[in-house]
Design an enzyme around this catalytic site. Structure first.
Site, PDB file in Angstrom:
ATOM      1  N   ALA A  76       0.971  -1.270   0.106  1.00 46.60           N
ATOM      2  CA  ALA A  76      -0.084  -0.021  -0.063  1.00 46.60           C
ATOM      3  C   ALA A  76       0.990   1.312   0.036  1.00 46.60           C
ATOM      4  CB  ALA A  76      -0.879   0.178   1.279  1.00 46.60           C
ATOM      5  N   ASP A  77       0.162   2.441  -0.505  1.00 52.63           N
ATOM      6  CA  ASP A  77       0.872   3.465  -0.213  1.00 52.63           C
ATOM      7  C   ASP A  77      -0.256   4.660  -0.065  1.00 52.63           C
ATOM      8  OD1 ASP A  77       3.595   5.273  -0.646  1.00 52.63           O
ATOM      9  OD2 ASP A  77       2.115   6.325  -2.225  1.00 52.63           O
TER      10      ASP A  77
END
Length: 192
Positions: A66-67
Site C-alpha cells: 500500500a501507499d
C-alpha cells in the site's frame, strides 16, 4: 502465507484486524514518481512495492502492498524532510479540507488486483503554538501530510468524510473484501 510489504507499524496493526497470520517484509523500493493524479500515484507505488515483494515470495504466498498520499490544491504532501517542512505542511492544512488517498495492490496465484480509497479530512484552524508543539513531538516526521490521525494528530482534525482506517494507511474493510474475492486464505474467524 500472507505477506505485508510495508514497514509501517500502523499498517501492521490494521492488517491485524483482518488476520493475525501474516509476515512483514518491507521492500525498500523507490517511492519517487512524477504523477499528477494522487490516486494513480498511490496505486503505482503500491504496485511497485507489491512487485518487489512478489519477486521474493513463494507460489502460494499472497502479497499486500500500500501507499498513502495526502493532497491539497493539486499538491502531494509527502513525509516532511525536516521540522520546518512539517510546520509548513501543517500551516497549509490549517482550517482546510484535504484528501487522503491510499492505493493497495494484492498479488495472489498469478493475479494482481488493486483498489484505491479516498477520504476527506478537515482540520481546525491551527495556532502557530499548536503547530510548533505538535512538530516538537516528532510524530509528523514519518507521516504523509505531517500528521497521524491515530496519534496526537487527532487533536488537529475537525471532521472526516470516508474511511478512517484509510487515513491511518490501510482501508481495512475494502481490503478484507478484496482478499475474500481473490480467495486468499484467512483465519476462520475473520473469513465469516
Amino acid at each position: 502465507m500472507l505477506i505485508l510489504a510495508s514497514q509501517s507499524p500502523r499498517r501492521r496493526e490494521l492488517l491485524g484486524l483482518i488476520t493475525r497470520d501474516f509476515l512483514v517484509r518491507p521492500t525498500g523500493c523507490d517511492e519517487t514518481l512524477d504523477c499528477a493524479d494522487p490516486a494513480e500515484h498511490a496505486l503505482q507505488i503500491a504496485c511497485r512495492k507489491c512487485a518487489a515483494a512478489l519477486a521474493e515470495a513463494g507460489p502460494e504466498d499472497a502479497v499486500i502492498a500500500a501507499d498513502t498520499v495526502v493532497y491539497l490544491d493539486g499538491l502531494l504532501l509527502g513525509k516532511p524532510r525536516d521540522p520546518a517542512e512539517a510546520a509548513a505542511m501543517l500551516s497549509r492544512l490549517s482550517g482546510r479540507t484535504h484528501t487522503v488517498c491510499t492505493g493497495v495492490a494484492v498479488a495472489f496465484r498469478g493475479g494482481t488486483r488493486t483498489l484505491s480509497q479516498q477520504t476527506r479530512v478537515t482540520f481546525y484552524d491551527l495556532s502557530r503554538s499548536l503547530i510548533d508543539w505538535y512538530v516538537s513531538t516528532g510524530e509528523p516526521m514519518d507521516k504523509a501530510g505531517a500528521y497521524g490521525i491515530q496519534g496526537r494528530g487527532a487533536l488537529l482534525v475537525r471532521d472526516i468524510a470516508g474511511d478512517y482506517s484509510n487515513v491511518v494507511g490501510l482501508p481495512v474493510a475494502a481490503l478484507y473484501r478484496l482478499l475474500v474475492e481473490m480467495g486468499v486464505p484467512l483465519e476462520k474467524e475473520a473469513a465469516r
